[in-house]
Design a protein around this motif. Structure first.
Motif, PDB file in Angstrom:
ATOM      1  N   ILE A 165       0.851  -1.202   0.000  1.00 12.21           N
ATOM      2  CA  ILE A 165       0.000   0.000   0.000  1.00 12.21           C
ATOM      3  C   ILE A 165       0.886   1.251   0.000  1.00 12.21           C
ATOM      4  CG2 ILE A 165      -1.667   1.354   1.335  1.00 12.21           C
ATOM      5  CD1 ILE A 165      -2.727  -1.287   2.515  1.00 12.21           C
ATOM      6  N   GLY A 166       1.845   1.272   0.907  1.00 13.77           N
ATOM      7  CA  GLY A 166       2.713   2.458   1.045  1.00 13.77           C
ATOM      8  C   GLY A 166       3.526   2.723  -0.213  1.00 13.77           C
ATOM      9  N   LYS A 167       4.048   1.651  -0.807  1.00 14.03           N
ATOM     10  CA  LYS A 167       4.871   1.818  -2.020  1.00 14.03           C
ATOM     11  C   LYS A 167       4.023   2.383  -3.161  1.00 14.03           C
ATOM     12  CE  LYS A 167       8.510  -1.478  -1.104  1.00 14.03           C
ATOM     13  NZ  LYS A 167       8.833  -2.903  -1.057  1.00 14.03           N
ATOM     14  N   ILE A 168       2.779   1.938  -3.256  1.00 14.35           N
ATOM     15  CA  ILE A 168       1.907   2.440  -4.334  1.00 14.35           C
ATOM     16  C   ILE A 168       1.531   3.897  -4.072  1.00 14.35           C
ATOM     17  CG2 ILE A 168      -0.372   2.184  -5.404  1.00 14.35           C
ATOM     18  CD1 ILE A 168       0.027  -0.882  -5.170  1.00 14.35           C
ATOM     19  N   ILE A 169       1.175   4.209  -2.828  1.00 14.98           N
ATOM     20  CA  ILE A 169       0.828   5.600  -2.505  1.00 14.98           C
ATOM     21  C   ILE A 169       2.020   6.524  -2.775  1.00 14.98           C
ATOM     22  CG2 ILE A 169       0.265   7.175  -0.591  1.00 14.98           C
ATOM     23  CD1 ILE A 169      -1.608   5.015   0.489  1.00 14.98           C
ATOM     24  N   ASP A 170       3.215   6.033  -2.522  1.00 16.07           N
ATOM     25  CA  ASP A 170       4.421   6.840  -2.785  1.00 16.07           C
ATOM     26  C   ASP A 170       4.521   7.217  -4.270  1.00 16.07           C
ATOM     27  OD1 ASP A 170       6.934   8.065  -2.071  1.00 16.07           O
ATOM     28  OD2 ASP A 170       7.901   6.388  -3.110  1.00 16.07           O
ATOM     29  N   ARG A 171       4.122   6.299  -5.159  1.00 18.12           N
ATOM     30  CA  ARG A 171       4.153   6.606  -6.602  1.00 18.12           C
ATOM     31  C   ARG A 171       3.258   7.816  -6.888  1.00 18.12           C
ATOM     32  NH1 ARG A 171       6.146   2.010  -9.767  1.00 18.12           N
ATOM     33  NH2 ARG A 171       7.519   1.006  -8.253  1.00 18.12           N
TER      34      ARG A 171
ATOM     35  N   ALA B 250       4.279  -0.992 -19.178  1.00 19.45           N
ATOM     36  CA  ALA B 250       5.627  -0.426 -19.355  1.00 19.45           C
ATOM     37  C   ALA B 250       6.431  -0.542 -18.066  1.00 19.45           C
ATOM     38  CB  ALA B 250       5.503   1.034 -19.781  1.00 19.45           C
ATOM     39  N   ALA B 251       7.748  -0.704 -18.224  1.00 20.82           N
ATOM     40  CA  ALA B 251       8.651  -0.810 -17.077  1.00 20.82           C
ATOM     41  C   ALA B 251       8.490   0.417 -16.181  1.00 20.82           C
ATOM     42  CB  ALA B 251      10.091  -0.908 -17.571  1.00 20.82           C
ATOM     43  N   GLY B 252       8.520   0.167 -14.879  1.00 22.83           N
ATOM     44  CA  GLY B 252       8.437   1.277 -13.934  1.00 22.83           C
ATOM     45  C   GLY B 252       7.013   1.673 -13.565  1.00 22.83           C
ATOM     46  N   THR B 253       6.017   1.062 -14.223  1.00 14.88           N
ATOM     47  CA  THR B 253       4.626   1.361 -13.837  1.00 14.88           C
ATOM     48  C   THR B 253       4.228   0.474 -12.650  1.00 14.88           C
ATOM     49  OG1 THR B 253       3.731  -0.247 -15.417  1.00 14.88           O
ATOM     50  CG2 THR B 253       3.972   2.034 -16.195  1.00 14.88           C
ATOM     51  N   ILE B 254       3.153   0.887 -11.982  1.00 19.28           N
ATOM     52  CA  ILE B 254       2.699   0.150 -10.795  1.00 19.28           C
ATOM     53  C   ILE B 254       2.366  -1.299 -11.151  1.00 19.28           C
ATOM     54  CG2 ILE B 254       0.807  -0.011  -9.105  1.00 19.28           C
ATOM     55  CD1 ILE B 254       0.696   3.116  -9.214  1.00 19.28           C
ATOM     56  N   ARG B 255       1.658  -1.495 -12.260  1.00 21.15           N
ATOM     57  CA  ARG B 255       1.273  -2.864 -12.619  1.00 21.15           C
ATOM     58  C   ARG B 255       2.482  -3.704 -13.031  1.00 21.15           C
ATOM     59  NH1 ARG B 255      -4.452  -1.233 -15.503  1.00 21.15           N
ATOM     60  NH2 ARG B 255      -5.815  -1.795 -13.766  1.00 21.15           N
ATOM     61  N   ALA B 256       3.459  -3.107 -13.709  1.00 17.67           N
ATOM     62  CA  ALA B 256       4.666  -3.864 -14.064  1.00 17.67           C
ATOM     63  C   ALA B 256       5.406  -4.286 -12.795  1.00 17.67           C
ATOM     64  CB  ALA B 256       5.568  -3.028 -14.961  1.00 17.67           C
ATOM     65  N   ASP B 257       5.424  -3.420 -11.801  1.00 17.83           N
ATOM     66  CA  ASP B 257       6.233  -3.678 -10.603  1.00 17.83           C
ATOM     67  C   ASP B 257       5.520  -4.506  -9.533  1.00 17.83           C
ATOM     68  OD1 ASP B 257       8.280  -2.315 -11.761  1.00 17.83           O
ATOM     69  OD2 ASP B 257       7.936  -0.435 -10.685  1.00 17.83           O
ATOM     70  N   PHE B 258       4.173  -4.403  -9.459  1.00 15.81           N
ATOM     71  CA  PHE B 258       3.492  -5.026  -8.318  1.00 15.81           C
ATOM     72  C   PHE B 258       2.402  -6.029  -8.692  1.00 15.81           C
ATOM     73  CE2 PHE B 258       4.680  -0.681  -6.711  1.00 15.81           C
ATOM     74  CZ  PHE B 258       5.716  -1.112  -5.886  1.00 15.81           C
ATOM     75  N   ALA B 259       2.094  -6.204  -9.994  1.00 14.17           N
ATOM     76  CA  ALA B 259       0.958  -7.058 -10.361  1.00 14.17           C
ATOM     77  C   ALA B 259       1.415  -8.336 -11.039  1.00 14.17           C
ATOM     78  CB  ALA B 259       0.008  -6.293 -11.268  1.00 14.17           C
ATOM     79  N   GLU B 260       0.543  -9.353 -10.937  1.00 13.83           N
ATOM     80  CA  GLU B 260       0.881 -10.691 -11.435  1.00 13.83           C
ATOM     81  C   GLU B 260       0.170 -11.019 -12.737  1.00 13.83           C
ATOM     82  OE1 GLU B 260       3.149 -12.009  -9.855  1.00 13.83           O
ATOM     83  OE2 GLU B 260       2.975 -10.725  -8.088  1.00 13.83           O
TER      84      GLU B 260
END
Ligand code: GDP
Length: 137
Positions: free
Chosen positions: A18-24, A97-107
Protein backbone atom coordinates in the motif's frame (compact mmCIF):
# COMPACT_ATOMS: atom_id res chain seq x y z
CA UNK A 1 -7.25 20.58 -10.89
CA UNK A 2 -8.73 17.15 -11.56
CA UNK A 3 -9.81 14.38 -9.21
CA UNK A 4 -9.76 10.68 -10.02
CA UNK A 5 -10.61 7.46 -8.17
CA UNK A 6 -7.89 4.95 -7.34
CA UNK A 7 -8.33 1.53 -5.77
CA UNK A 8 -5.46 -0.56 -4.42
CA UNK A 9 -6.85 -4.03 -5.14
CA UNK A 10 -6.81 -7.06 -2.76
CA UNK A 11 -3.65 -8.59 -4.28
CA UNK A 12 -1.57 -5.48 -3.57
CA UNK A 13 -3.08 -5.00 -0.09
CA UNK A 14 -2.21 -8.65 0.75
CA UNK A 15 1.34 -8.17 -0.54
CA UNK A 16 1.86 -5.21 1.80
CA UNK A 17 2.64 -2.64 -0.87
CA UNK A 18 0.00 0.00 0.00
CA UNK A 19 2.71 2.46 1.04
CA UNK A 20 4.87 1.82 -2.02
CA UNK A 21 1.91 2.44 -4.33
CA UNK A 22 0.83 5.60 -2.51
CA UNK A 23 4.42 6.84 -2.78
CA UNK A 24 4.15 6.61 -6.60
CA UNK A 25 1.14 8.93 -6.49
CA UNK A 26 2.57 11.45 -4.02
CA UNK A 27 5.98 11.50 -5.74
CA UNK A 28 4.27 12.36 -9.02
CA UNK A 29 2.18 15.31 -7.92
CA UNK A 30 -1.01 13.49 -6.97
CA UNK A 31 -2.39 14.46 -3.57
CA UNK A 32 -4.51 12.04 -1.48
CA UNK A 33 -7.79 13.95 -1.08
CA UNK A 34 -9.66 11.00 0.49
CA UNK A 35 -8.73 7.49 1.58
CA UNK A 36 -10.32 4.46 3.26
CA UNK A 37 -9.70 0.73 3.62
CA UNK A 38 -12.82 -1.36 3.10
CA UNK A 39 -14.05 -4.88 2.41
CA UNK A 40 -16.31 -4.60 -0.66
CA UNK A 41 -19.54 -6.58 -0.71
CA UNK A 42 -20.49 -8.57 -3.81
CA UNK A 43 -23.22 -6.03 -4.56
CA UNK A 44 -20.82 -3.07 -4.28
CA UNK A 45 -18.16 -4.71 -6.48
CA UNK A 46 -20.78 -5.80 -9.03
CA UNK A 47 -22.36 -2.35 -9.21
CA UNK A 48 -18.97 -0.62 -9.41
CA UNK A 49 -17.97 -2.80 -12.38
CA UNK A 50 -21.53 -2.77 -13.79
CA UNK A 51 -20.32 -1.90 -17.33
CA UNK A 52 -18.57 -5.29 -17.42
CA UNK A 53 -21.62 -7.29 -16.23
CA UNK A 54 -22.02 -9.10 -19.57
CA UNK A 55 -18.30 -9.85 -20.02
CA UNK A 56 -17.02 -13.42 -19.53
CA UNK A 57 -14.63 -12.33 -16.77
CA UNK A 58 -17.28 -10.47 -14.69
CA UNK A 59 -17.80 -13.24 -12.10
CA UNK A 60 -14.02 -13.66 -11.61
CA UNK A 61 -13.61 -9.90 -11.32
CA UNK A 62 -16.23 -9.58 -8.57
CA UNK A 63 -14.82 -12.64 -6.77
CA UNK A 64 -11.34 -11.14 -6.90
CA UNK A 65 -12.41 -7.65 -5.79
CA UNK A 66 -14.20 -9.14 -2.75
CA UNK A 67 -11.37 -11.57 -1.86
CA UNK A 68 -9.92 -9.16 0.73
CA UNK A 69 -9.84 -5.50 1.75
CA UNK A 70 -9.09 -2.73 -0.73
CA UNK A 71 -7.84 0.83 -0.26
CA UNK A 72 -9.94 3.42 -2.04
CA UNK A 73 -8.60 6.90 -2.68
CA UNK A 74 -9.42 10.15 -4.38
CA UNK A 75 -6.29 11.48 -6.06
CA UNK A 76 -6.09 15.17 -6.92
CA UNK A 77 -3.72 17.04 -9.19
CA UNK A 78 -3.21 18.56 -12.61
CA UNK A 79 -4.37 16.06 -15.27
CA UNK A 80 -4.96 13.53 -12.46
CA UNK A 81 -7.01 11.09 -14.57
CA UNK A 82 -4.36 10.56 -17.26
CA UNK A 83 -1.44 10.88 -14.86
CA UNK A 84 -2.87 8.07 -12.73
CA UNK A 85 -3.47 5.88 -15.80
CA UNK A 86 0.15 6.49 -16.90
CA UNK A 87 1.48 5.57 -13.45
CA UNK A 88 -0.70 2.41 -13.40
CA UNK A 89 0.40 0.95 -16.74
CA UNK A 90 -1.55 -1.34 -19.07
CA UNK A 91 -4.44 -3.50 -17.76
CA UNK A 92 -2.40 -6.66 -18.44
CA UNK A 93 0.76 -6.38 -16.29
CA UNK A 94 2.66 -8.39 -18.89
CA UNK A 95 2.09 -5.51 -21.31
CA UNK A 96 2.65 -2.74 -18.76
CA UNK A 97 5.63 -0.43 -19.36
CA UNK A 98 8.65 -0.81 -17.08
CA UNK A 99 8.44 1.28 -13.93
CA UNK A 100 4.63 1.36 -13.84
CA UNK A 101 2.70 0.15 -10.80
CA UNK A 102 1.27 -2.86 -12.62
CA UNK A 103 4.67 -3.86 -14.06
CA UNK A 104 6.23 -3.68 -10.60
CA UNK A 105 3.49 -5.03 -8.32
CA UNK A 106 0.96 -7.06 -10.36
CA UNK A 107 0.88 -10.69 -11.43
CA UNK A 108 -1.95 -11.14 -13.92
CA UNK A 109 -4.79 -9.43 -15.75
CA UNK A 110 -7.23 -10.22 -12.93
CA UNK A 111 -4.85 -9.54 -10.05
CA UNK A 112 -3.53 -6.27 -11.43
CA UNK A 113 -2.90 -4.26 -8.24
CA UNK A 114 -4.80 -1.06 -8.99
CA UNK A 115 -7.91 0.49 -10.49
CA UNK A 116 -8.01 3.99 -11.90
CA UNK A 117 -10.87 5.95 -13.49
CA UNK A 118 -10.52 5.99 -17.29
CA UNK A 119 -12.11 9.41 -17.95
CA UNK A 120 -12.95 12.60 -16.10
CA UNK A 121 -16.65 11.79 -16.42
CA UNK A 122 -16.23 8.31 -14.93
CA UNK A 123 -13.97 9.73 -12.21
CA UNK A 124 -16.86 11.92 -11.04
CA UNK A 125 -19.25 8.96 -11.03
CA UNK A 126 -16.79 6.63 -9.26
CA UNK A 127 -15.84 9.18 -6.58
CA UNK A 128 -19.55 9.70 -5.77
CA UNK A 129 -19.99 5.90 -5.62
CA UNK A 130 -17.58 5.61 -2.68
CA UNK A 131 -17.28 9.01 -1.00
CA UNK A 132 -19.55 11.64 0.41
CA UNK A 133 -18.55 15.21 -0.54
CA UNK A 134 -17.63 15.89 3.12
CA UNK A 135 -15.00 13.08 3.02
CA UNK A 136 -13.00 14.59 0.15
CA UNK A 137 -10.64 17.15 1.66
P1 GDP B 1 -8.65 -1.07 -16.38
O1 GDP B 1 -9.43 0.20 -16.59
O2 GDP B 1 -7.24 -1.00 -16.88
O3 GDP B 1 -8.72 -1.58 -14.95
O4 GDP B 1 -9.37 -2.18 -17.28
P2 GDP B 1 -10.90 -2.47 -17.66
O5 GDP B 1 -11.80 -1.37 -17.19
O6 GDP B 1 -10.94 -2.82 -19.09
O7 GDP B 1 -11.24 -3.78 -16.85
C1 GDP B 1 -11.54 -3.73 -15.48
C2 GDP B 1 -10.84 -4.86 -14.77
O8 GDP B 1 -11.37 -6.09 -15.22
C3 GDP B 1 -9.34 -4.95 -15.06
O9 GDP B 1 -8.55 -4.13 -14.25
C4 GDP B 1 -9.07 -6.42 -14.79
O10 GDP B 1 -8.89 -6.64 -13.39
C5 GDP B 1 -10.35 -7.08 -15.25
N1 GDP B 1 -10.20 -7.57 -16.62
C6 GDP B 1 -10.22 -6.86 -17.77
N2 GDP B 1 -10.07 -7.65 -18.84
C7 GDP B 1 -9.97 -8.91 -18.36
C8 GDP B 1 -9.82 -10.20 -18.97
O11 GDP B 1 -9.74 -10.33 -20.18
N3 GDP B 1 -9.77 -11.26 -18.11
C9 GDP B 1 -9.86 -11.12 -16.76
N4 GDP B 1 -9.80 -12.21 -15.97
N5 GDP B 1 -9.99 -9.94 -16.15
C10 GDP B 1 -10.06 -8.84 -16.93
Amino acid sequence: MEQTLSIIKPDAVKKGVIGKIIDRFESNGLRIAAMKKVQLSETQAGDFYGVHRERPFFKDLVEFMTSGPVVIMVLEGEGAVLKNRDLMGATNPKEAAAGTIRADFAESIDANAVHGSDSLENAGIEIKFFFDKSEVL
